[in-house]
Design an enzyme around this catalytic site. Structure first.
Site, PDB file in Angstrom:
ATOM      1  N   HIS A 199      -9.472   1.222   4.802  1.00  0.00           N
ATOM      2  CA  HIS A 199      -8.194   1.507   5.475  1.00  0.00           C
ATOM      3  C   HIS A 199      -8.432   2.561   6.558  1.00  0.00           C
ATOM      4  O   HIS A 199      -9.226   3.490   6.375  1.00  0.00           O
ATOM      5  CB  HIS A 199      -7.162   2.001   4.456  1.00  0.00           C
ATOM      6  CG  HIS A 199      -5.774   2.024   5.017  1.00  0.00           C
ATOM      7  ND1 HIS A 199      -5.340   3.010   5.878  1.00  0.00           N
ATOM      8  CD2 HIS A 199      -4.743   1.167   4.873  1.00  0.00           C
ATOM      9  CE1 HIS A 199      -4.087   2.763   6.223  1.00  0.00           C
ATOM     10  NE2 HIS A 199      -3.697   1.639   5.637  1.00  0.00           N
ATOM     11  N   GLY A 248       2.828  -1.137   4.220  1.00  0.00           N
ATOM     12  CA  GLY A 248       2.947   0.262   3.830  1.00  0.00           C
ATOM     13  C   GLY A 248       4.391   0.631   3.555  1.00  0.00           C
ATOM     14  O   GLY A 248       4.935   0.364   2.482  1.00  0.00           O
ATOM     15  N   GLY A 249       5.039   1.239   4.554  1.00  0.00           N
ATOM     16  CA  GLY A 249       6.392   1.786   4.386  1.00  0.00           C
ATOM     17  C   GLY A 249       7.386   0.836   3.733  1.00  0.00           C
ATOM     18  O   GLY A 249       8.142   1.238   2.829  1.00  0.00           O
ATOM     19  N   ASN A 252       0.862  -1.185   0.000  1.00  0.00           N
ATOM     20  CA  ASN A 252       0.000   0.000   0.000  1.00  0.00           C
ATOM     21  C   ASN A 252       0.899   1.234   0.000  1.00  0.00           C
ATOM     22  O   ASN A 252       1.470   1.586   1.028  1.00  0.00           O
ATOM     23  CB  ASN A 252      -0.895  -0.013   1.244  1.00  0.00           C
ATOM     24  CG  ASN A 252      -1.714   1.262   1.352  1.00  0.00           C
ATOM     25  OD1 ASN A 252      -1.890   1.984   0.374  1.00  0.00           O
ATOM     26  ND2 ASN A 252      -2.221   1.536   2.542  1.00  0.00           N
ATOM     27  N   TRP A 253       0.986   1.881  -1.160  1.00  0.00           N
ATOM     28  CA  TRP A 253       1.914   3.009  -1.281  1.00  0.00           C
ATOM     29  C   TRP A 253       1.356   4.317  -0.727  1.00  0.00           C
ATOM     30  O   TRP A 253       2.068   5.310  -0.649  1.00  0.00           O
ATOM     31  CB  TRP A 253       2.305   3.209  -2.748  1.00  0.00           C
ATOM     32  CG  TRP A 253       3.185   2.121  -3.278  1.00  0.00           C
ATOM     33  CD1 TRP A 253       3.668   1.035  -2.604  1.00  0.00           C
ATOM     34  CD2 TRP A 253       3.699   2.022  -4.605  1.00  0.00           C
ATOM     35  NE1 TRP A 253       4.452   0.273  -3.436  1.00  0.00           N
ATOM     36  CE2 TRP A 253       4.488   0.850  -4.678  1.00  0.00           C
ATOM     37  CE3 TRP A 253       3.573   2.799  -5.756  1.00  0.00           C
ATOM     38  CZ2 TRP A 253       5.139   0.446  -5.840  1.00  0.00           C
ATOM     39  CZ3 TRP A 253       4.218   2.402  -6.918  1.00  0.00           C
ATOM     40  CH2 TRP A 253       5.004   1.229  -6.961  1.00  0.00           C
ATOM     41  N   LYS A 254       0.067   4.319  -0.424  1.00  0.00           N
ATOM     42  CA  LYS A 254      -0.567   5.553   0.072  1.00  0.00           C
ATOM     43  C   LYS A 254      -0.288   6.698  -0.911  1.00  0.00           C
ATOM     44  O   LYS A 254      -0.259   6.464  -2.108  1.00  0.00           O
ATOM     45  CB  LYS A 254      -0.079   5.878   1.486  1.00  0.00           C
ATOM     46  CG  LYS A 254      -0.053   4.650   2.390  1.00  0.00           C
ATOM     47  CD  LYS A 254       0.158   4.983   3.830  1.00  0.00           C
ATOM     48  CE  LYS A 254       0.358   3.699   4.606  1.00  0.00           C
ATOM     49  NZ  LYS A 254       0.152   3.854   6.018  1.00  0.00           N
ATOM     50  N   GLY A 314       2.445   2.522  10.450  1.00  0.00           N
ATOM     51  CA  GLY A 314       3.397   3.603  10.212  1.00  0.00           C
ATOM     52  C   GLY A 314       4.113   4.081  11.464  1.00  0.00           C
ATOM     53  O   GLY A 314       4.781   5.105  11.445  1.00  0.00           O
ATOM     54  N   GLU A 320      -6.855   5.039   7.490  1.00  0.00           N
ATOM     55  CA  GLU A 320      -6.620   6.438   7.096  1.00  0.00           C
ATOM     56  C   GLU A 320      -7.831   6.989   6.339  1.00  0.00           C
ATOM     57  O   GLU A 320      -8.140   8.176   6.434  1.00  0.00           O
ATOM     58  CB  GLU A 320      -5.330   6.538   6.271  1.00  0.00           C
ATOM     59  CG  GLU A 320      -4.110   6.326   7.167  1.00  0.00           C
ATOM     60  CD  GLU A 320      -2.896   5.737   6.482  1.00  0.00           C
ATOM     61  OE1 GLU A 320      -2.837   5.732   5.237  1.00  0.00           O
ATOM     62  OE2 GLU A 320      -2.003   5.267   7.200  1.00  0.00           O
TER      63      GLU A 320
HETATM   64  C1  PEP Z   1      -0.694   0.297   5.803  1.00  0.00           C
HETATM   65  O1  PEP Z   1      -0.677   1.424   5.362  1.00  0.00           O
HETATM   66  O2  PEP Z   1      -1.647  -0.445   5.503  1.00  0.00           O
HETATM   67  C2  PEP Z   1       0.399  -0.150   6.665  1.00  0.00           C
HETATM   68  C3  PEP Z   1       0.304  -1.312   7.250  1.00  0.00           C
HETATM   69  O3  PEP Z   1       1.456   0.708   6.797  1.00  0.00           O
HETATM   70  P1  PEP Z   1       2.879   0.369   7.512  1.00  0.00           P
HETATM   71  O4  PEP Z   1       3.336  -0.959   6.985  1.00  0.00           O
HETATM   72  O5  PEP Z   1       3.786   1.492   7.071  1.00  0.00           O
HETATM   73  O6  PEP Z   1       2.638   0.340   8.972  1.00  0.00           O
END
Ligand code: PEP
Length: 251
Positions: free
Chosen positions: A99, A232-233, A11-13, A177, A101
């Site tokens: 999600h 994510g990251g 998930n690049w956001k 995150g 966010e």
């Molecule tokens: C996400 O955005 O779904 C996520 C799990 O982010 P991260 O891995 O950066 O915590």
């Protein structure tokens, strides 16, 4: 019908433009080619980079495309929204829905998320329904009840056959995150409750998400109800995402 083969979704956001997406795909495809074909891999770039990602991924289907959200409506006067049929033009296979966010910043309700899940299923795009609790809810001992409530609201009116075409992602909000990942036993407790939550979920992939990294991914995969990751990251760098997947499945 889903099965429980491992799946990892990046998930690049709101990161990477079209040219950065092309560079990622060029670096990532050779690494992905070394991973066993039984592992599902997808990347979820921003909407504006989907065309570039689709072109760079080419006709090979080693790495699938995912979208980060979509509209619950088919078309019409919904400024700024993207319909499932528009995603289908780029062979988008998955869409992340609910999600935290989106729930927080776009005020998406469980009812709206449920409508999106139904729209995705109707368009034959696999919904990845994200659920998870805040730190406050966890500390009050209500994490399982909270997650089950989110699932009931979003999937209550689906048939067993529809539910069996979903992917679930357990993402504790306090772990996203933050670098503070959830311990794997607690993640397993929720994943087990999710699997038992309703008819149709017995064989779906359940992913963990929340600061999943190359160093901790394998631990989650040893849990009986966790089948992969929503990352994510650590998915923003081709080498790190490939290393995470390789480490997670090396048992
Ligand atoms: C996400 O955005 O779904 C996520 C799990 O982010 P991260 O891995 O950066 O915590």
């Amino acid at each position: 019908m889903n099965d429980r083969s491992p799946v990892f979704v990046g998930n690049w956001k709101m990161n990477k433009n079209a040219s950065q997406t092309r560079s990622f795909v060029e670096a990532f495809l050779p690494l992905a080619a070394q991973l066993p074909p039984s592992v599902g891999i997808a990347i979820a770039p921003p909407f504006t980079a989907l065309a570039a990602a689709a072109a760079a991924l080419g006709s090979g289907n080693r790495v699938a495309l995912a979208a980060q959200t979509m509209s619950e409506f088919a078309e019409g006067a919904y400024t700024g929204e993207i319909a499932a049929s528009m995603l289908a033009e780029f062979n988008v296979a998955y869409v992340i829905l609910g999600h935290s966010e989106r729930r927080l910043y776009q005020h998406e309700s469980d009812a709206t998320i449920g409508a999106k899940v139904r729209a995705a299923l109707a368009a034959e795009i696999t919904p990845i329904l994200a659920v998870g609790e805040s730190l406050e809810v966890r500390e009050a001992g209500n994490a399982v009840a909270h997650v089950l409530g989110q699932i009931r609201s979003a999937t209550g009116d689906l048939s067993e056959e529809q539910a069996a075409r979903m992917v679930l992602a357990y993402e504790p909000i306090w772990a996203i995150g933050t670098g503070k990942n959830c311990d794997r036993e607690s993640a397993q407790e929720i994943a087990r409750a999710v699997r038992a939550a309703r008819k149709g979920f017995a064989d779906i992939p359940i992913l963990y998400g929340g600061s999943m990294k190359p160093e901790n991914a394998a631990g989650y995969m040893e849990m009986p109800d966790i089948d992969g990751g929503l990352v994510g990251g650590a998915s923003l760098d081709a080498g790190s995402f490939a290393a995470l997947i390789a480490g997670a499945i090396a048992r």
